[in-house]
Each structure stands twice: as C-alpha cells, then as structure tokens.
Design a protein around this motif. Sequence first.
Motif, PDB file in Angstrom:
ATOM      1  N   ASN A  26     -92.270  -4.069-126.764  1.00 13.10           N
ATOM      2  CA  ASN A  26     -93.319  -5.084-126.808  1.00 13.10           C
ATOM      3  C   ASN A  26     -94.260  -4.833-127.994  1.00 13.10           C
ATOM      4  OD1 ASN A  26     -94.656  -2.833-125.913  1.00 13.10           O
ATOM      5  ND2 ASN A  26     -95.812  -3.892-124.333  1.00 13.10           N
ATOM      6  N   ASN A  27     -93.716  -4.260-129.066  1.00 12.21           N
ATOM      7  CA  ASN A  27     -94.544  -3.922-130.225  1.00 12.21           C
ATOM      8  C   ASN A  27     -95.266  -5.134-130.807  1.00 12.21           C
ATOM      9  OD1 ASN A  27     -93.797  -1.279-130.006  1.00 12.21           O
ATOM     10  ND2 ASN A  27     -92.263  -1.361-131.623  1.00 12.21           N
ATOM     11  N   ARG A  28     -94.595  -6.273-130.849  1.00 15.72           N
ATOM     12  CA  ARG A  28     -95.225  -7.474-131.409  1.00 15.72           C
ATOM     13  C   ARG A  28     -96.450  -7.875-130.594  1.00 15.72           C
ATOM     14  NH1 ARG A  28     -92.634 -13.435-131.882  1.00 15.72           N
ATOM     15  NH2 ARG A  28     -94.233 -14.324-133.192  1.00 15.72           N
ATOM     16  N   ALA A  29     -96.314  -7.842-129.278  1.00 15.68           N
ATOM     17  CA  ALA A  29     -97.448  -8.182-128.416  1.00 15.68           C
ATOM     18  C   ALA A  29     -98.567  -7.147-128.561  1.00 15.68           C
ATOM     19  CB  ALA A  29     -96.994  -8.269-126.964  1.00 15.68           C
ATOM     20  N   GLU A  30     -98.193  -5.886-128.651  1.00 17.19           N
ATOM     21  CA  GLU A  30     -99.198  -4.825-128.802  1.00 17.19           C
ATOM     22  C   GLU A  30     -99.953  -4.976-130.118  1.00 17.19           C
ATOM     23  OE1 GLU A  30     -99.283  -1.319-127.226  1.00 17.19           O
ATOM     24  OE2 GLU A  30     -98.097  -1.874-125.489  1.00 17.19           O
ATOM     25  N   ARG A  31     -99.248  -5.314-131.189  1.00 23.68           N
ATOM     26  CA  ARG A  31     -99.917  -5.511-132.480  1.00 23.68           C
ATOM     27  C   ARG A  31    -100.860  -6.708-132.428  1.00 23.68           C
ATOM     28  NH1 ARG A  31     -94.832  -4.387-134.473  1.00 23.68           N
ATOM     29  NH2 ARG A  31     -94.432  -6.593-134.848  1.00 23.68           N
ATOM     30  N   ALA A  32    -100.465  -7.739-131.689  1.00 22.85           N
ATOM     31  CA  ALA A  32    -101.290  -8.944-131.607  1.00 22.85           C
ATOM     32  C   ALA A  32    -102.609  -8.689-130.890  1.00 22.85           C
ATOM     33  CB  ALA A  32    -100.517 -10.064-130.911  1.00 22.85           C
ATOM     34  N   ILE A  33    -102.616  -7.810-129.903  1.00 27.41           N
ATOM     35  CA  ILE A  33    -103.857  -7.569-129.158  1.00 27.41           C
ATOM     36  C   ILE A  33    -104.658  -6.394-129.703  1.00 27.41           C
ATOM     37  CG2 ILE A  33    -102.930  -8.570-127.039  1.00 27.41           C
ATOM     38  CD1 ILE A  33    -102.749  -5.675-125.935  1.00 27.41           C
ATOM     39  N   LYS A  34    -104.116  -5.671-130.671  1.00 28.42           N
ATOM     40  CA  LYS A  34    -104.810  -4.488-131.206  1.00 28.42           C
ATOM     41  C   LYS A  34    -106.222  -4.807-131.702  1.00 28.42           C
ATOM     42  CE  LYS A  34    -104.213  -0.580-134.275  1.00 28.42           C
ATOM     43  NZ  LYS A  34    -103.348   0.100-135.218  1.00 28.42           N
ATOM     44  N   PRO A  35    -106.424  -5.904-132.451  1.00 23.16           N
ATOM     45  CA  PRO A  35    -107.792  -6.193-132.900  1.00 23.16           C
ATOM     46  C   PRO A  35    -108.771  -6.371-131.738  1.00 23.16           C
ATOM     47  CG  PRO A  35    -106.227  -7.533-134.097  1.00 23.16           C
ATOM     48  CD  PRO A  35    -105.463  -6.852-132.993  1.00 23.16           C
ATOM     49  N   PHE A  36    -108.290  -6.899-130.632  1.00 19.16           N
ATOM     50  CA  PHE A  36    -109.172  -7.091-129.486  1.00 19.16           C
ATOM     51  C   PHE A  36    -109.514  -5.764-128.827  1.00 19.16           C
ATOM     52  CE2 PHE A  36    -106.788 -11.016-130.028  1.00 19.16           C
ATOM     53  CZ  PHE A  36    -107.836 -11.891-130.219  1.00 19.16           C
ATOM     54  N   VAL A  37    -108.555  -4.870-128.784  1.00 16.50           N
ATOM     55  CA  VAL A  37    -108.795  -3.547-128.211  1.00 16.50           C
ATOM     56  C   VAL A  37    -109.781  -2.783-129.088  1.00 16.50           C
ATOM     57  CG1 VAL A  37    -107.718  -1.347-127.616  1.00 16.50           C
ATOM     58  CG2 VAL A  37    -106.548  -3.489-127.080  1.00 16.50           C
ATOM     59  N   ILE A  38    -109.584  -2.845-130.392  1.00 17.78           N
ATOM     60  CA  ILE A  38    -110.493  -2.166-131.317  1.00 17.78           C
ATOM     61  C   ILE A  38    -111.884  -2.783-131.248  1.00 17.78           C
ATOM     62  CG2 ILE A  38    -110.975  -1.766-133.761  1.00 17.78           C
ATOM     63  CD1 ILE A  38    -107.919  -1.507-134.133  1.00 17.78           C
ATOM     64  N   GLY A  39    -111.941  -4.089-131.129  1.00 18.20           N
ATOM     65  CA  GLY A  39    -113.229  -4.783-131.095  1.00 18.20           C
ATOM     66  C   GLY A  39    -113.973  -4.667-129.780  1.00 18.20           C
ATOM     67  N   LEU A  40    -113.332  -4.129-128.764  1.00 17.17           N
ATOM     68  CA  LEU A  40    -113.941  -4.087-127.439  1.00 17.17           C
ATOM     69  C   LEU A  40    -115.316  -3.442-127.453  1.00 17.17           C
ATOM     70  CD1 LEU A  40    -113.499  -4.788-124.498  1.00 17.17           C
ATOM     71  CD2 LEU A  40    -112.407  -2.584-124.187  1.00 17.17           C
ATOM     72  N   LYS A  41    -115.463  -2.322-128.134  1.00 20.88           N
ATOM     73  CA  LYS A  41    -116.768  -1.659-128.194  1.00 20.88           C
ATOM     74  C   LYS A  41    -117.782  -2.515-128.935  1.00 20.88           C
ATOM     75  CE  LYS A  41    -115.206   3.044-127.657  1.00 20.88           C
ATOM     76  NZ  LYS A  41    -115.121   4.377-128.229  1.00 20.88           N
ATOM     77  N   ASN A  42    -117.328  -3.236-129.957  1.00 22.20           N
ATOM     78  CA  ASN A  42    -118.250  -4.104-130.690  1.00 22.20           C
ATOM     79  C   ASN A  42    -118.762  -5.233-129.815  1.00 22.20           C
ATOM     80  OD1 ASN A  42    -117.869  -2.575-132.993  1.00 22.20           O
ATOM     81  ND2 ASN A  42    -116.183  -3.842-133.711  1.00 22.20           N
ATOM     82  N   TRP A  43    -117.923  -5.724-128.939  1.00 19.83           N
ATOM     83  CA  TRP A  43    -118.315  -6.849-128.096  1.00 19.83           C
ATOM     84  C   TRP A  43    -119.367  -6.465-127.079  1.00 19.83           C
ATOM     85  CZ3 TRP A  43    -112.523  -8.084-127.213  1.00 19.83           C
ATOM     86  CH2 TRP A  43    -111.998  -8.621-128.384  1.00 19.83           C
TER      87      TRP A  43
END
Length: 103
Positions: A26-43
């Motif tokens: 599921n690498n494609r799906a994982e790459r797609a959500i990575k920015p959201f995971v990284i941004g979680l603390k910013n949110w």
Amino acid sequence: MALNYSLNQWDKLVRYVDDSHLNIDNNRAERAIKPFVIGLKNWLFSNTENGAKASAMLYSIIETAKANGMIPYDYLVKLFEELPRRKAEDNLDNLLPWNVKLG
C-alpha cells in the motif's frame, strides 16, 4: 506467532495474485497520506475554525495538484496570478488542475 498470523491471513496475503490490478503493498496510499501525518502537529495550532478550514483547503489544492502530475508551487503561482483577475461569479473550472496547462 508471526507464522501463525501469516497462515491465518493467507487468503488475504495472496489475494493480489488472483487479480493483477491489485498491488502487493500500500505504498502509494501511504505516500498520499504522508503530508497529512507530517502536518498533524501543525494542525494543532489551527485554533480557529477558519484557520482549520484554510489549512484544509490549502492541503487539498496541493495534493490535488500532485495527483494530477503538477508541481504544486507552479500551480499555486498560476492560481495567485489568475484569481485576482476573476470576478466572484466567474466559473473557475478552467483553473482546476486537470484543466490547467503550465509552462
């Protein structure tokens, strides 16, 4: 333990062999959500509803541009150049990533 788990999940593990359209990972799906995971603390700092909505819109624009093979910076420049020329009632369909030609 791990072998037992694998044996219990065998039907699911080999499902991709039965259908050539399925991926083994599921690498494609994982790459797609990575920015959201990284941004979680910013949110966490989106302490207003308007701030949270603005962040969500920006992330949506950027990820949609990426999904359409665009460089997000170039697409944002195009939007920031074109949007001030438009009226509020103008149709913006030609500014959607799949309709814009950059360069």
